[in-house]
Design a protein around this motif. Structure first.
Motif, PDB file in Angstrom:
ATOM      1  N   ILE A 146       7.469   8.723 -46.604  1.00  0.00           N
ATOM      2  CA  ILE A 146       7.938   7.670 -47.869  1.00  0.00           C
ATOM      3  C   ILE A 146       8.932   8.538 -48.594  1.00  0.00           C
ATOM      4  N   PHE A 147       9.750   7.944 -49.038  1.00  0.00           N
ATOM      5  CA  PHE A 147      10.908   8.480 -49.725  1.00  0.00           C
ATOM      6  C   PHE A 147      10.880   8.121 -51.165  1.00  0.00           C
ATOM      7  N   GLN A 148      11.472   9.051 -52.239  1.00  0.00           N
ATOM      8  CA  GLN A 148      11.296   8.857 -53.327  1.00  0.00           C
ATOM      9  C   GLN A 148      12.572   8.054 -53.812  1.00  0.00           C
ATOM     10  N   ARG A 149      13.612   8.236 -53.391  1.00  0.00           N
ATOM     11  CA  ARG A 149      14.715   7.320 -53.643  1.00  0.00           C
ATOM     12  C   ARG A 149      15.979   7.440 -52.506  1.00  0.00           C
ATOM     13  N   LEU A 150      15.541   6.763 -51.510  1.00  0.00           N
ATOM     14  CA  LEU A 150      16.448   6.469 -50.187  1.00  0.00           C
ATOM     15  C   LEU A 150      17.493   5.846 -50.616  1.00  0.00           C
ATOM     16  N   GLY A 151      18.696   6.265 -50.507  1.00  0.00           N
ATOM     17  CA  GLY A 151      20.082   5.316 -50.590  1.00  0.00           C
ATOM     18  C   GLY A 151      20.729   5.404 -49.408  1.00  0.00           C
ATOM     19  N   LEU A 152      20.910   5.978 -48.455  1.00  0.00           N
ATOM     20  CA  LEU A 152      21.628   6.032 -47.260  1.00  0.00           C
ATOM     21  C   LEU A 152      21.035   6.256 -46.054  1.00  0.00           C
ATOM     22  N   VAL A 153      21.208   5.289 -45.014  1.00  0.00           N
ATOM     23  CA  VAL A 153      20.710   5.471 -43.567  1.00  0.00           C
ATOM     24  C   VAL A 153      21.604   5.733 -42.660  1.00  0.00           C
ATOM     25  N   ILE A 154      21.491   6.958 -41.946  1.00  0.00           N
ATOM     26  CA  ILE A 154      22.713   7.162 -40.813  1.00  0.00           C
ATOM     27  C   ILE A 154      21.838   7.229 -39.466  1.00  0.00           C
ATOM     28  N   ILE A 155      22.535   6.507 -38.598  1.00  0.00           N
ATOM     29  CA  ILE A 155      21.831   6.367 -37.423  1.00  0.00           C
ATOM     30  C   ILE A 155      22.708   6.801 -36.144  1.00  0.00           C
ATOM     31  N   ASP A 156      22.633   7.974 -35.507  1.00  0.00           N
ATOM     32  CA  ASP A 156      23.339   8.261 -34.573  1.00  0.00           C
ATOM     33  C   ASP A 156      23.055   7.819 -33.115  1.00  0.00           C
ATOM     34  N   GLU A 157      24.041   7.559 -32.378  1.00  0.00           N
ATOM     35  CA  GLU A 157      24.054   6.950 -31.018  1.00  0.00           C
ATOM     36  C   GLU A 157      23.091   5.804 -31.040  1.00  0.00           C
ATOM     37  N   GLN A 158      23.511   4.803 -32.120  1.00  0.00           N
ATOM     38  CA  GLN A 158      22.613   3.492 -32.284  1.00  0.00           C
ATOM     39  C   GLN A 158      22.104   2.873 -31.048  1.00  0.00           C
TER      40      GLN A 158
END
Length: 688
Positions: free
Chosen positions: A383-395
Motif C-alpha cells: 500500500i502506497f501513501q501517495r503513488l503518482g508514477l509507475v515505471i515498468i521496465d521490459e514491459q
C-alpha cells in the motif's frame, strides 16, 4: 448452429472444438487454401506432384500385398490410365469398386510404387458419377478449411454454404453481417462489400481473375480486423477521464542530479525527457512507451522522471521482470539519488519477513520516495501513501493485468498515477501502430558516445577448442568474458550443453581462469552474489543461461560466446549481445552453432552479423517468427488474428489509423459493433 441441416451432437462437438459456436463463427471460418476442381484434366496430361480432378471408368480392380493389403483400381479416361490406391478400405467400398463404374477423383499425382510403372493417386477423394452428370464440374474453386478429427471437408463446406444462404435470404439474420465500414471508406480503398468479400473467400471464381478476387476480399477483411484491434485500444486512450497528479520539475534537484551523473545525456535522452515532462504536467494520466536499443540509456530517463514525481510530493514504483535486474536498478538509483536526499527502497519476494514489513511500513507512511522491485510490488499487501508514477521496465515480460494492477494502487479520489513503460526490445512499426495504440511512443534513437559496435562472428561447434583458447588469451589481457548456454539440463533432443557441465568443462580446460556460474534454478541471493562478484572482478568468466539477457552491465566484460544461437530468436540474441561493448576497447560476440544450420537459422545469424540496429533486427525477427508475445496479452486473445497477417498486411496500417480516428470522431456508433465482431471477449483488455 443446430438450425443447419446435419448438425447433431457429434458434429456440434467437433465444430466447437474448432471454436465455431454460431453461424457467425462459421462464415468467418476461412479457407487455408483452395483446390481447382473446375477443370477435368486428361490422365495423359498429369505430372508428378499435380493436384488434379480426373474422370474415367474403372477397368480393373485388384487387392495387392501380403502383410499390408491395398485396394488398387485402375481408371481409364479413353486416352490413358492411372491407379487409385487405398490402404484403408471396407468390404462395402471394395464391393462398389466394380469394372465399368464411372468415377470422378481429386488427389495428388505420384509415381507408382511397388515396382510398377505409371502414375497413382493414394486415397483420393472420389465419387461415382450418376447418369447424365458426366462433364458437370464445380463453378468455383474448392476451399480447404482448418478442420479436426471426424469433421470431413465435404460437410464443413456444405455447412458454411448453408450459413451463407441463411444470411443472404433472412433479413433479420443479415443484420449480423451489417457492413459497419462507411461507404466512403469502402469506395475510397476500392474494397468489396463485406458480404461479397466473405462469399468470394468461400467460393472464389475460377480462371485468371481468381487470385485478384481472393486478394481483394482478403484485404477487405484484414483491414476490418486490424481496424477493430486499433479501435479497441484507441477508444481506451481517448476515454481516459480520470485525473492525474500535476507534476513539475525542480530546477535545483535537476542541476544536482546532472552533477551526480558521470556522463552527459544525449540529445535523444533530453528530447524524451522533455516529452515526459509535458505529460506529467498535464491532467490526463501519462501512458507512454519508451523504446530504446540496448545501451541507449533508458534508466537515466526513468530516474529523471522519478525525480520529477518525488519533487512534486509523490511516490514512484519501478517494476523489473527479474530480481537480478531490479537489484541492479536499485543499486543504480541509490548511487544517483541518495545524495539528493531521495529515499530509495527495495521490495522482492525473497526478502525476510522483517525486511519486508519495514519496507511496507515505509511505503504506507510515505518515508520511501521510490521503491524498486519485481512482481512483488503489485501484491495486495503493498500500500502506497501517495503513488503518482509507475515505471515498468521490459514491459513485454509482464501480463497486461499485472501492469494495470500496479497502476491501480495509485488510484484514489478519481485520480490515477502516470505510467511509463520501457523496453529494450524495439517494437517493429507494424506492432507499435497496432498493439500500442493506447500509448504515446518515445524513442531513444541515439547511443551514448564512445559505444563501439560489437564484432560478431559465427563459428561451428567443431571449432570449440579455438574459442576456448580465445578466452584464455582474452583473460590474459585482464578482460572478462561471458559464456551463454541456452539450456540448464542436458537434452539429447536439442544437443545443447548444460550450463553446469559447461562451467565444469571450462574450469578444467582453462586452469587459472576463475569461472562463475549463473542459471535460473539458483536462489536469487546466489545469482546476485555471483553477478556482483563477477562485476567486482573476482571472476574472469561467467557461464550463464539467458537470465543475463537484460540489464547486466559489466564494462570490463567485452567478449561473449553464445552456444546454440540457432535456438534463440533474433531479438533475444541482440539483447544478449548488448551485454558487451559497454567499456573501452573492442568487443566481440561469438555465435557457436551446431551444424548443420536450417535455412531460417542461417538467415537469423546472418542478420545479426550484418547489423547492430535493434529496430532493423526487430523487423526481421517479426518477419521470421511472427508477432509472438510482444504485448504480453496472449491470455486475452489480443493479437491472435483470424485473417490479418502483420507482415503481409502492414501496408494497410496507415489507412487503419486514419479511418480509426475518423470513426471515433465522426461515427462512434460504428466502433462497438466492429470491435465486437472481431475481438469478442478479447476487447475486455481495453476496458480493464
Amino acid at each position: 448452429m443446430t438450425a443447419l441441416r446435419g448438425v447433431g451432437g457429434k458434429t456440434l462437438e467437433r465444430l466447437e472444438r474448432l471454436g465455431l459456436h454460431t453461424l457467425h463463427d462459421l462464415v468467418f471460418h476461412l479457407p487455408l487454401r483452395y483446390e481447382d476442381r473446375t477443370v477435368i484434366k486428361g490422365i495423359n496430361q498429369l505430372r508428378h506432384g499435380d493436384f488434379a480432378l480426373i474422370e474415367g471408368y474403372i477397368e480393373t480392380v485388384e487387392e495387392q500385398g501380403i502383410r499390408q493389403h491395398s485396394l488398387v483400381c485402375y481408371l481409364n479416361d479413353g486416352n490413358a490410365s492411372i491407379g487409385l490406391r487405398f490402404f484403408h478400405y471396407s468390404a462395402a467400398q471394395r464391393e462398389r469398386m466394380r469394372t465399368g463404374v464411372l468415377l470422378r477423383c481429386f488427389g495428388e499425382v505420384r509415381e507408382a510404387g511397388y515396382g510398377r510403372a505409371g502414375k497413382e493417386m493414394t486415397h483420393p477423394e472420389y465419387r461415382e458419377v450418376a447418369s447424365g452428370e458426366q462433364g458437370r464440374i464445380e463453378a468455383s474453386l474448392t476451399p480447404v478449411y482448418p478442420s479436426t478429427d471426424g469433421l470431413q471437408q465435404r460437410l464443413l463446406r456444405r455447412l458454411i454454404q448453408d450459413a451463407l444462404t441463411y444470411y443472404r435470404d433472412d433479413s433479420v439474420a443479415a443484420s449480423a453481417l451489417t457492413d459497419w465500414l462507411p461507404r466512403r471508406v469502402v469506395d475510397g480503398l476500392a474494397f468489396p462489400a463485406l458480404f461479397d468479400a466473405i462469399q468470394t473467400l468461400h467460393s472464389p471464381p475460377p480462371g485468371s481473375d481468381s487470385a485478384d478476387s481472393i486478394n481483394q476480399a482478403q484485404q477487405r477483411l484484414a483491414f476490418e480486423e486490424l481496424l477493430a484491434h486499433h479501435l479497441s485500444l484507441s477508444r481506451f486512450k481517448i476515454s481516459r477521464t480520470r485525473r492525474a497528479p500535476l507534476m513539475r520539475p525542480n530546477a535545483v534537484l535537476e542541476q544536482a542530479f546532472s552533477a551526480v551523473l558521470p556522463f552527459h545525456m544525449t540529445a535523444a535522452q533530453q528530447r524524451v525527457i522533455a516529452e515526459i515532462e509535458r505529460d506529467l504536467a498535464g491532467e490526463k494520466p501519462m501512458m507512454r512507451l519508451l523504446q530504446g536499443d540496448v545501451g541507449s540509456g533508458k534508466t537515466v530517463v526513468a530516474a529523471r522522471a522519478a525525480l520529477i514525481a518525488v519533487a512534486s510530493g509523490f511516490q514512484v514504483a519501478i517494476m523489473a521482470p527479474t530480481e537480478l535486474l531490479a537489484e541492479q536498478h536499485y543499486q543504480t538509483f541509490l548511487r544517483w539519488l541518495t545524495p539528493l536526499g531521495v529515499n530509495v527502497g527495495f521490495l522482492s519476494g525473497r526478502q525476510k519477513a522483517s525486511e519486508r514489513e519495514t519496507v511496507l511500513f515505509a511505503l504506507g507512511s510515505g518515508l520511501v520516495n521510490i521503491v524498486l522491485g519485481t512482481h512483488a510490488l503489485f501484491q495486495e499487501s503493498v500500500i502506497f501513501q501517495r503513488l503518482g508514477l509507475v515505471i515498468i521496465d521490459e514491459q513485454h515480460r509482464f501480463g497486461v493485468h499485472q501492469r494495470l494492477a500496479l497502476k491501480e494502487k495509485g488510484g484514489r479520489d478519481g485520480n490515477c498515477p502516470h505510467q511509463l513503460v520501457m523496453t529494450a526490445t524495439p517494437i517493429p512499426r507494424t506492432l507499435a501502430m497496432l498493439g500500442y495504440a493506447d500509448l504515446d511512443v518515445s524513442v531513444i534513437d541515439e547511443l551514448p558516445p564512445g559505444r563501439k559496435p560489437v564484432q560478431t562472428v559465427a563459428m561451428p561447434s567443431s571449432r570449440r577448442g579455438e574459442v576456448v583458447q580465445r578466452i584464455h588469451d582474452w583473460v590474459g589481457q585482464r578482460r572478462q568474458a561471458y559464456w551463454v548456454c541456452t539450456l540448464i539440463e542436458e537434452s539429447e533432443l536439442l544437443s545443447c550443453q548444460a550450463a553446469e557441465q559447461t562451467a565444469q568443462a571450462l574450469t578444467a580446460a582453462l586452469p587459472g581462469v576463475r569461472v562463475a556460474l549463473i542459471h535460473g534454478r539458483m536462489r536469487a541471493a546466489q545469482k546476485e552474489q555471483a553477478m556482483q562478484d563477477f562485476k567486482s572482478g573476482l571472476y574472469d568468466l561467467l557461464v550463464a543461461t539467458t537470465v543475463i539477457e537484460v540489464g547486466v552491465d559489466v564494462p570490463n566484460a567485452g567478449l561473449m560466446v553464445i552456444e546454440n544461437p540457432e535456438r534463440l530468436g533474433l531479438s533475444q540474441l541482440h539483447q544478449l549481445r548488448g551485454r558487451v561493448g559497454r567499456g573501452e576497447g573492442e568487443s566481440f560476440c561469438v555465435l557457436l552453432y551446431q551444424s548443420p544450420l536450417s535455412v531460417t537459422a542461417k538467415q537469423r545469424l546472418g542478420i545479426l552479423r550484418a547489423t547492430q540496429d535493434g529496430f532493423v533486427i526487430a523487423e526481421k525477427d517479426l518477419e521470421l517468427r511472427g508477432p509472438g508475445e510482444f504485448l504480453g496479452v496472449r491470455q486475452t486473445g489480443l493479437m491472435q488474428f483470424r485473417v490479418a497477417d502483420l507482415i503481409r498486411d502492414s501496408g494497410l496500417l496507415d489507412d487503419v489509423k486514419t479511418v480509426a480516428e475518423d470513426l471515433l470522431r465522426d461515427e462512434p456508433e460504428c466502433v462497438e459493433p466492429l470491435i465486437s465482431r472481431w475481438l469478442g471477449q478479447g476487447a475486455r483488455y481495453a476496458e480493464v
